[in-house]
Design a protein around this motif. Structure first.
Motif, PDB file in Angstrom:
ATOM      1  N   LEU A 107       0.847  -1.185   0.000  1.00  0.00           N
ATOM      2  CA  LEU A 107       0.000   0.000   0.000  1.00  0.00           C
ATOM      3  C   LEU A 107       0.886   1.241   0.000  1.00  0.00           C
ATOM      4  N   GLY A 109       0.872   5.342   0.072  1.00  0.00           N
ATOM      5  CA  GLY A 109       0.065   6.527   0.348  1.00  0.00           C
ATOM      6  C   GLY A 109       0.889   7.786   0.232  1.00  0.00           C
ATOM      7  N   SER A 186      -6.715   4.220  -7.834  1.00  0.00           N
ATOM      8  CA  SER A 186      -6.360   3.986  -6.447  1.00  0.00           C
ATOM      9  C   SER A 186      -7.390   3.061  -5.815  1.00  0.00           C
ATOM     10  N   VAL A 187      -7.113   2.588  -4.608  1.00  0.00           N
ATOM     11  CA  VAL A 187      -7.995   1.632  -3.951  1.00  0.00           C
ATOM     12  C   VAL A 187      -9.308   2.294  -3.542  1.00  0.00           C
ATOM     13  N   GLN A 188      -9.313   3.627  -3.364  1.00  0.00           N
ATOM     14  CA  GLN A 188     -10.549   4.314  -2.972  1.00  0.00           C
ATOM     15  C   GLN A 188     -11.562   4.398  -4.117  1.00  0.00           C
ATOM     16  N   VAL A 205     -14.028  -0.062   0.242  1.00  0.00           N
ATOM     17  CA  VAL A 205     -12.569  -0.074   0.285  1.00  0.00           C
ATOM     18  C   VAL A 205     -12.056  -1.354   0.931  1.00  0.00           C
ATOM     19  N   ALA A 209     -10.172  -4.280  -1.306  1.00  0.00           N
ATOM     20  CA  ALA A 209      -8.797  -4.621  -0.961  1.00  0.00           C
ATOM     21  C   ALA A 209      -8.683  -6.086  -0.553  1.00  0.00           C
ATOM     22  N   GLY A 227      -3.111   4.611  -2.229  1.00  0.00           N
ATOM     23  CA  GLY A 227      -4.100   5.062  -1.259  1.00  0.00           C
ATOM     24  C   GLY A 227      -4.107   6.565  -1.102  1.00  0.00           C
ATOM     25  N   HIS A 228      -5.310   7.143  -1.014  1.00  0.00           N
ATOM     26  CA  HIS A 228      -5.428   8.567  -0.719  1.00  0.00           C
ATOM     27  C   HIS A 228      -5.141   8.802   0.761  1.00  0.00           C
ATOM     28  N   ILE A 235      -3.840   7.268   5.767  1.00  0.00           N
ATOM     29  CA  ILE A 235      -4.469   6.738   4.553  1.00  0.00           C
ATOM     30  C   ILE A 235      -5.979   6.665   4.754  1.00  0.00           C
ATOM     31  N   LEU A 241      -7.311  -1.609   6.699  1.00  0.00           N
ATOM     32  CA  LEU A 241      -6.670  -1.736   5.395  1.00  0.00           C
ATOM     33  C   LEU A 241      -5.153  -1.887   5.546  1.00  0.00           C
ATOM     34  N   GLU A 242      -4.565  -1.175   6.498  1.00  0.00           N
ATOM     35  CA  GLU A 242      -3.125  -1.259   6.702  1.00  0.00           C
ATOM     36  C   GLU A 242      -2.725  -2.594   7.322  1.00  0.00           C
TER      37      GLU A 242
END
Length: 468
Positions: A107, A109, A186-188, A205, A209, A227-228, A235, A241-242
């Motif tokens: 990931l 960011g 991105s993932v978002q 999200v 993921a 990631g935003h 993130i 998610l992390e």
């Protein structure tokens, strides 16, 4: 006998900080205590969630066989050292722990416009001959991605791209193409058909993921997720998610500066807090092989209030300049401002300086800055900070080509820090002639190459050595 009614979906509320589920909305998460962090999403029944996708094809191909994992003695499990794949970018490989691992999910960011997409596009192009990649863009058109590659002068032969945000369709293309690397930017923006929530929501999200992570582990495909970040710098999306990914990298950079720092905050396959330095130019990101040079002052003349220290980021020693400004305060409560280090530690060090060094700054404003936007989190910065404060207070620069490092205890002792020998060698390589360090870190000969090493045990000794 009546047919069994299908399971219905239910509404749940998930905390964006810790991922905890709640049956109803409430202002504060009962698990982590965060306020206004609950978001509504629809929970699908397990039977529905299992339809389609990689899991279904896996079950159909294994028809007649049980999917239940068997209990295995750990000593009987076959394993091998993780084979590394070079990205073609040395600083990127350093942060990843030596290269990319098959099946790893990373990931990345960073702030908007910092260079996340540029770095990953450069990596995909450089790895294309040995590892075919699929660049999935959900925020740009294919023409925009190709245009960026052309502006950067990248050879786009053998690089495939897909403009898609639906996870199911992305995995269908990936299953047919069988790439060795997938970049999701991105993932978002990703979403799955099995959830009714809007793209970018906590549930979308997390589920998107999770499907990419599962695909990576089952097929050995490496995945980069862009990631935003939120206004607080974390993130966006659920904090879980992390925890799902193998590595979390943050891209940082000062506003208006062309230098970028890539830092690892989590890495299951390498060292954490590893640092990679890049410079943004017309042809994209260029790695900086000698970052110590950009963190040191351009002035060759010694200046009051400046001290060079050797910090350590991951496996790399770095020379960093610490600056201090001490000035008479017009306020009844003098200010203590620290940029690049913890403010509470600065206040503690000033108290030690007064008690065990006999130098008081109680009526002075004290400002400390670590040059280059580096944030020093280790205690090796204690001694350089105090020497810089002393130099600014007396308006006398330290001796030319002098470095220092060491932890300062509350009783005034100078404690050793890890990897002292590597730090001294790095300083000698850059031409420094004198070092003030803890006695336990000083070599018995008192020298490292042409550099004289002064070992001290007490703060008073360090202050005396700095004024010689």
């Amino acid at each position: 006998m009546a047919a069994k009614s299908p399971a219905k979906s239910r509404t749940a509320y998930v905390c964006s900080e810790c991922g905890a589920d709640h049956t109803k909305w409430q202002g504060q998460c009962a698990e982590c205590g965060a306020w206004n962090s609950l978001s509504e999403f629809v929970v699908e029944p397990a039977a529905a969630a299992g339809k389609g996708g990689v899991a279904a094809s896996r079950r159909s191909s294994w028809a007649g066989k049980s999917d239940a994992p068997a209990v295995t003695a750990l000593k009987d499990v076959r394993h091998s050292e993780d084979a590394r794949i070079g990205t073609g970018i040395g600083e990127f490989d350093r942060v990843l722990g030596g290269g990319l691992v098959h099946g790893a999910v990373v990931l990345v960011g960073g702030d908007p416009g910092i260079g996340k997409s540029t770095l990953l596009l450069q990596a995909v192009v450089k790895m294309a001959p040995s590892l075919p990649g699929l660049y999935v863009t959900g925020e740009e058109s294919l023409a925009q991605v190709a245009g960026r590659g052309s502006r950067l002068g990248l050879p786009l032969d053998g690089v495939h791209a897909l403009a898609e945000t639906c996870v199911e369709r992305i995995l269908e293309h990936a299953a047919a193409m069988r790439p060795g690397l997938i970049v999701a930017d991105s993932v978002q923006t990703l979403w799955t058909q099995e959830l009714s929530a809007a793209p970018g929501s906590v549930s979308q999200v997390r589920e998107s993921a999770a499907r990419l992570v599962r695909f990576a582990k089952e097929t050995g495909t490496s995945v980069f997720l862009v990631g935003h970040v939120t206004k607080e710098g974390g993130i966006a999306g659920p904090r879980v998610l992390e925890h799902m990914v193998d590595a979390v990298l943050y891209f940082e950079g000062e506003s208006g500066s062309r230098f970028r720092v890539l830092r690892a905050f989590k890495n299951r396959f390498g060292a954490v807090n590893e640092l990679g330095v890049f410079a943004m130019g017309d042809k994209g990101l260029r790695e900086v092989p000698n970052p110590s040079a950009i963190f040191l002052s351009g002035s060759r003349e010694p200046q009051p209030g400046s001290c060079v220290m050797v910090t350590r980021e991951g496996t790399r020693p770095l020379l960093v300049e610490v600056q201090a400004l001490v000035d008479a305060s017009p306020l009844s409560n003098p200010r203590r401002v620290a940029v690049g280090m913890e403010g509470n530690r600065l206040a503690m060090l000033l108290a030690v300086l007064h008690r065990h060094g006999g130098i008081g700054v109680g009526d002075q404003d004290v400002f400390v800055n670590v040059v280059g936007g580096i944030r020093v989190q280790e205690t090796a910065a204690d001694l350089p900070v105090l020497l810089a404060v002393l130099s600014s207070l007396r308006d006398r620069p330290l001796a030319e080509q002098t470095i220092a490092f060491g932890e300062v205890g509350l009783s005034g002792e100078i404690r050793p820090v890890p990897n002292g020998e590597d730090r001294l060698k790095e300083a000698a390589t850059h031409g420094f002639k004198r070092a003030i360090v803890p006695k336990a870190n000083a070599p018995k000969s008192g020298r490292v190459g042409e550099m004289q090493v002064v070992g001290v045990e007490r703060l008073a000794q360090a202050l005396e050595a700095a004024t010689d």
